[in-house]
Design a protein around this motif. Structure first.
Motif, short mmCIF file in Angstrom:
data_model
loop_
_atom_site.label_atom_id
_atom_site.label_comp_id
_atom_site.label_asym_id
_atom_site.label_seq_id
_atom_site.Cartn_x
_atom_site.Cartn_y
_atom_site.Cartn_z
N GLY A 12 0.82 -1.21 0.00
CA GLY A 12 0.00 0.00 0.00
C GLY A 12 0.85 1.25 0.00
N TYR B 84 0.91 8.87 0.16
CA TYR B 84 0.46 9.61 -1.02
C TYR B 84 0.82 11.10 -1.01
CZ TYR B 84 -2.42 11.06 -4.93
OH TYR B 84 -2.84 11.58 -6.14
N TYR C 128 -1.14 3.40 1.93
CA TYR C 128 -1.32 4.27 0.76
C TYR C 128 -1.54 5.72 1.20
CZ TYR C 128 -3.51 6.02 -3.57
OH TYR C 128 -3.82 6.75 -4.68
N LEU D 235 -3.26 0.21 -6.34
CA LEU D 235 -3.82 -0.07 -5.01
C LEU D 235 -5.04 -0.99 -5.14
CD1 LEU D 235 -4.15 0.54 -1.93
CD2 LEU D 235 -5.59 2.47 -2.60
N TYR E 154 2.24 1.99 -3.50
CA TYR E 154 1.33 2.58 -4.48
C TYR E 154 0.89 3.98 -4.07
CZ TYR E 154 1.74 -1.35 -7.41
OH TYR E 154 2.28 -2.27 -8.26
N GLY E 155 0.99 4.30 -2.78
CA GLY E 155 0.82 5.70 -2.39
C GLY E 155 2.01 6.52 -2.81
#
Length: 571
Positions: A144, A183, A179, A156, A147-148
């Motif tokens: 996670g 992010y 994530y 995600l 992908y953040g």
């Protein structure tokens, strides 16, 4: 009486927000989360905003305070939103997906692939260095975080879905927390690392602009050029246009010919004579050779001739034209017109006789006005017809994508068969339909605004669902757990690969800095980074770099998400 009414009103109002299984409550929940998230996402800090991704944080807050819905409803809306989102992305990038692998595109895509591999490698390095590898929740959380850090929401979604297939007997980890931690700094880190490359490589922006100007002036082999010529080469007397094409061996289109005071539209059997005047369209690079072979440039006022010609852009909206070529339509022989240019997805294409036409293309047609109007009727030329969405194509594609994504692929050493899933399957099918749908008579055209609307609706439904589901345990995971460590590792995952591949692209491959900016933004599928790159350059070079690597990068982000989860988390 008044007190009873107030009491009933309060009961109704409280029930509306607390009765989680009512339709009104669920619609209200999603509407509030999405509206709040979108509005807050427009707020800029240092010129950067999080956009619709802030819906995730609004969902986390709602879930944290107990404003939620039944898990099965949240899961359904989450997965449906994801399917809609990735399918519309696939339709958008499909027409140009395979064209991105030319000589220049191949280099950019190789650099993008290297960056994606480095992102994964840095993630694993941080996992083994900073985290307890014996805790089964830490690796999913790192996925996670990955992908953040790369600001890729479809990845995600793919990882979330793959986790569901691995953790069948127990509840899968809520990786949205990782994530959400990574992010915000991911968005900032992409732009910051891009700026850092500029100083590492001692780039001067004005010199990069100057280099683009020089390259643009030299890049005459793709620019269309229109010239009026008079036939003076005695060798061409009595020769047909087809023969002249073969002798000259250059791409050019002769759109009008003036012979003995009469203007006509030439076809391949038209015979040339000395002193004929021609209107020729070719590339700037070929203009000198064409002029030297045929004859000198002259002034001709075509609109004052006996049969004035018109040039008109015609929009293809008739489904029966989808997939047909100019050879199939016999434009010059049947209609007495020539097609000089095709515009698709905002790009001008040479009107090759073998290029399949697609609904939504705009063709430049030259000929007598009545003939051009007949061609317009044949092609449709109705913007209203394009306003009607091709819903059937979208859902046929989703059906095929779901079936394709559900096919189990047994790979030795993997605990469960690999499936592309509801993220990967629809994405691949959408790319193929976007590129080859005309071959099976599927009209794939959607207006840009319609595509964006469906895509954004799918995205906000997905983000809201993920946020609401993760909200209940978010505080314990982040504030009381390893939240700051996830933020730190996410920042490393973001920045380090950019510095490596960006510097490599500049020093070894001598790529223009603005191209590198677009490539990085496309590799991280990050619109804010592209917006920053576009604001730094007066040309469209960053957008070209972005669009060149975006399709493959999006596919690899989704594919690697599932592969990491199935291979590593399933062990």
């Amino acid at each position: 009486m008044h007190a009873n009414f107030s009491h009933l009103f309060m009961d109704w109002f409280i029930n509306l927000f607390t009765t989680t299984n009512s339709v009104a409550h669920i619609v209200l929940l999603y509407s509030i989360v999405i509206a709040v998230g979108v509005l807050l996402g427009k707020i800029k800090v240092g010129g950067i905003s999080l956009g619709v991704t802030f819906v995730l944080f609004a969902g986390i807050l709602a879930g944290h305070v107990g404003f939620t819905a039944p898990p099965e409803i949240l899961t359904f809306i989450q997965e449906f939103g994801l399917v809609l989102f990735v399918f519309m992305i696939g339709l958008q990038v499909g027409p140009g997906f395979f064209e991105g692998f030319g000589s220049a595109g191949l280099r950019l895509n190789a650099l993008a692939t290297t960056t994606i591999i480095l992102n994964v490698a840095v993630m694993f390095a941080c996992y083994f260095i900073f985290f307890d590898t014996s805790d089964p929740n830490n690796l999913p959380m790192m996925v996670g975080t990955l992908y953040g850090a790369v600001t890729n929401t479809p990845g995600l979604g793919a990882a979330n879905e793959a986790l569901g297939s691995v953790f069948t007997s127990i509840k899968p980890p809520q990786i949205a927390s990782g994530y959400a931690c990574a992010y915000p700094l991911g968005v900032v880190g992409i732009i910051g690392a891009t700026i850092l490359i500029r100083y590492i490589c001692k780039v001067k922006l004005d010199k990069e602009e100057e280099a683009l100007e020089n390259k643009e002036n030299d890049n005459s082999n793709v620019k269309p050029h229109q010239i009026n010529l008079q036939v003076s080469n005695k060798y061409l007397e009595g020769k047909t246009l087809k023969q002249v094409h073969r002798f000259l061996n250059r791409d050019f289109i002769c759109t009008r010919i003036l012979h003995d005071g009469h203007v006509s539209i030439p076809n391949r059997d038209t015979i040339f004579h000395i002193d004929d005047k021609l209107l020729v369209v070719c590339t700037e690079a070929d203009a000198e050779a064409v002029t030297a072979f045929i004859g000198p440039e002259v002034d001709v006022e075509w609109e004052k001739q006996d049969m004035p010609m018109v040039s008109k852009r015609i929009l293809i909206t008739r489904a029966s034209i989808n997939g047909k070529t100019l050879v199939d339509l016999h434009m010059s022989r049947v209609y007495g017109v020539n097609v000089t240019r095709i515009t698709r997805q905002g790009m001008d294409l040479f009107a090759s006789s073998t290029l399949p036409l697609q609904v939504g293309d705009r063709i430049m047609v030259v000929g007598p006005e009545d003939a051009v109007n007949r061609v317009a009727n044949m092609m449709g030329n109705s913007i209203r017809r394009l306003d009607t969405p091709n819903i059937a194509t979208i859902f046929i594609g989703i059906i095929i994508g779901i079936l394709f994504g559900s096919l189990p692929i047994a790979i030795p050493g993997m605990p469960v068969p690999l499936k592309l899933g509801i993220a990967g399957g629809p994405l691949i099918i959408a790319i193929l339909i976007g590129r080859y749908g005309y071959k099976v008579h599927l009209v794939t055209y959607t207006t840009t605004s319609a595509n964006m609307m469906l895509r954004e609706i799918g995205l906000v439904l997905f983000l809201a669902s993920v946020g609401i589901k993760a909200g209940a345990g978010f505080w314990n995971t982040v504030a009381e757990g390893d939240g700051l460590l996830y933020v730190l590792t996410g920042f490393i995952i973001t920045v380090l690969p950019i510095l490596i591949t960006g510097t490599l692209a500049r020093i070894k491959f001598k790529l223009n800095y603005f191209t590198i900016m677009g490539m990085i933004a496309g590799t991280y599928t990050d619109p804010p980074a592209l917006a920053y790159a576009n604001s730094s350059c007066s040309k469209d070079v960053p957008a070209v770099g972005y669009s060149t690597v975006y399709p493959l990068s999006m596919f690899l982000r989704i594919f690697t998400a599932q592969t990491i989860v199935l291979v590593c988390c399933g062990v």
